[in-house]
Design a protein around this motif. Structure first.
Motif, PDB file in Angstrom:
ATOM      1  N   PRO A 189       0.788  -1.245   0.000  1.00 32.28           N
ATOM      2  CA  PRO A 189       0.000   0.000   0.000  1.00 32.28           C
ATOM      3  C   PRO A 189       0.818   1.292   0.000  1.00 32.28           C
ATOM      4  O   PRO A 189       0.523   2.213   0.775  1.00 32.28           O
ATOM      5  N   MET A 190       1.778   1.423  -0.853  1.00 31.69           N
ATOM      6  CA  MET A 190       2.559   2.649  -1.068  1.00 31.69           C
ATOM      7  C   MET A 190       3.200   3.165   0.226  1.00 31.69           C
ATOM      8  O   MET A 190       3.047   4.311   0.602  1.00 31.69           O
ATOM      9  N   ASP A 191       3.920   2.276   0.887  1.00 33.20           N
ATOM     10  CA  ASP A 191       4.637   2.665   2.109  1.00 33.20           C
ATOM     11  C   ASP A 191       5.961   3.344   1.814  1.00 33.20           C
ATOM     12  O   ASP A 191       6.623   3.843   2.724  1.00 33.20           O
ATOM     13  N   GLY A 192       6.383   3.329   0.560  1.00 33.21           N
ATOM     14  CA  GLY A 192       7.583   4.066   0.182  1.00 33.21           C
ATOM     15  C   GLY A 192       8.831   3.209   0.144  1.00 33.21           C
ATOM     16  O   GLY A 192       8.794   1.978   0.160  1.00 33.21           O
ATOM     17  N   MET A 193       9.980   3.893   0.103  1.00 32.14           N
ATOM     18  CA  MET A 193      11.271   3.244  -0.055  1.00 32.14           C
ATOM     19  C   MET A 193      11.669   2.484   1.216  1.00 32.14           C
ATOM     20  O   MET A 193      11.315   2.877   2.329  1.00 32.14           O
ATOM     21  N   ILE A 194      12.422   1.410   1.021  1.00 29.07           N
ATOM     22  CA  ILE A 194      13.009   0.662   2.133  1.00 29.07           C
ATOM     23  C   ILE A 194      14.452   1.115   2.255  1.00 29.07           C
ATOM     24  O   ILE A 194      15.281   0.849   1.365  1.00 29.07           O
ATOM     25  N   ASP A 195      14.759   1.817   3.327  1.00 28.81           N
ATOM     26  CA  ASP A 195      16.091   2.405   3.495  1.00 28.81           C
ATOM     27  C   ASP A 195      17.139   1.327   3.793  1.00 28.81           C
ATOM     28  O   ASP A 195      16.837   0.275   4.366  1.00 28.81           O
ATOM     29  N   ARG A 196      18.377   1.648   3.413  1.00 31.06           N
ATOM     30  CA  ARG A 196      19.492   0.780   3.762  1.00 31.06           C
ATOM     31  C   ARG A 196      19.850   1.034   5.231  1.00 31.06           C
ATOM     32  O   ARG A 196      19.996   2.179   5.647  1.00 31.06           O
ATOM     33  N   PRO A 197      19.989  -0.017   6.043  1.00 28.89           N
ATOM     34  CA  PRO A 197      20.267   0.178   7.473  1.00 28.89           C
ATOM     35  C   PRO A 197      21.631   0.831   7.704  1.00 28.89           C
ATOM     36  O   PRO A 197      22.665   0.311   7.281  1.00 28.89           O
ATOM     37  N   ALA A 198      21.644   1.946   8.384  1.00 25.44           N
ATOM     38  CA  ALA A 198      22.895   2.654   8.645  1.00 25.44           C
ATOM     39  C   ALA A 198      23.819   1.852   9.548  1.00 25.44           C
ATOM     40  O   ALA A 198      25.040   2.021   9.503  1.00 25.44           O
TER      41      ALA A 198
END
Length: 251
Positions: A189-198
């Motif tokens: 449902p358009m939750d957006g980008m999955i960030d790379r874990p810092a």
């Protein structure tokens, strides 16, 4: 024909040219963005809750097609391995070839080569007042063979991942050749980008770069805007030209 009429016709022709050019460029951007995305990305439907809360069952994700050489720690990947089952699965890479992956340290964290890794994507509820639950309900330790990766689900309590395959030939790991794609975003449902874990960035090799999805979406949106602007500009320019023509002027 008067000079005023010629000016009006000139403005009308210029407006038509600008309008047509905007629509043409918009179509190129719009279609090009879609084609580019279709070549680079593949959609998958998440079948289980093993990657909750990052992705939920039934979510549609966009995964960038990659080969094993592009895999980094922290990536959420789609893979198929005969030992694990012949269906595509989603898990997070926590160890690559040569790493010693273990859990848990005194603060309940995963460690890679002895370095604690904070995992903000986990839902670590309280184990006792003032404490967090460990990153894994059961302790484990494994050394990842070269050319393979160690995979865990984000829902550590229920995920069937490398921990349940520790006695297999690869010590719970899967070959890099089994990796098909890296998840970049939740499309529905358009939750957006999955960030790379810092938290993995400080380890050797760092984390992977984000895929071109934002550029592709930007091209598609820009294309839509140009098409709309171009479609409206021509008629508006012609109407304004007519309104500027004094009443009663011969044409």
């Amino acid at each position: 024909m008067s000079g005023t009429g010629r000016k009006e016709d000139g403005r009308g022709r210029a407006g038509a040219i600008v309008s047509g050019l905007a629509v043409a460029v918009g179509c190129v951007l719009f279609l090009g963005g879609f084609v580019w995305a279709a070549v680079v990305y593949q959609p998958y439907t998440v079948p289980t809750d093993s990657m909750s809360p990052t992705v939920q069952p039934g979510d549609r994700v966009l995964a960038e097609r990659i080969d094993g050489a592009d895999v980094r720690r922290g990536d959420v990947v789609v893979f198929t391995d005969q030992v694990w089952g012949a269906t595509p699965m989603l898990k997070r890479v926590v160890g690559i070839g040569g790493d010693k992956v273990a859990c848990c340290d005194r603060e309940g964290r995963l460690t890679v080569d002895g370095t604690p890794v904070d995992e903000p994507y986990l839902d670590r509820g309280p184990a006792a007042p003032g404490t967090q639950a460990p990153a894994s309900p059961q302790d484990f330790s494994a050394t990842v063979p070269r050319g393979r990766v160690f995979l865990l689900g984000d829902e550590r309590a229920t995920s069937l991942d490398s921990r349940v395959h520790l006695q297999d030939a690869g010590g719970g790991s899967v070959p890099l050749s089994a990796v098909r794609a890296r998840v970049d975003a939740v499309a529905w449902p358009m939750d957006g980008m999955i960030d790379r874990p810092a938290s993995f960035a400080a380890l050797p090799g760092g984390v992977s770069d984000a895929g071109p999805l934002r550029l592709q979406l930007g091209a598609i949106v820009a294309g839509v805007l140009l098409i709309l602007v171009g479609a409206v500009y021509g008629p508006v320019a012609a109407r304004l030209a007519r309104q500027r023509t004094p009443a009663g002027v011969a044409r």
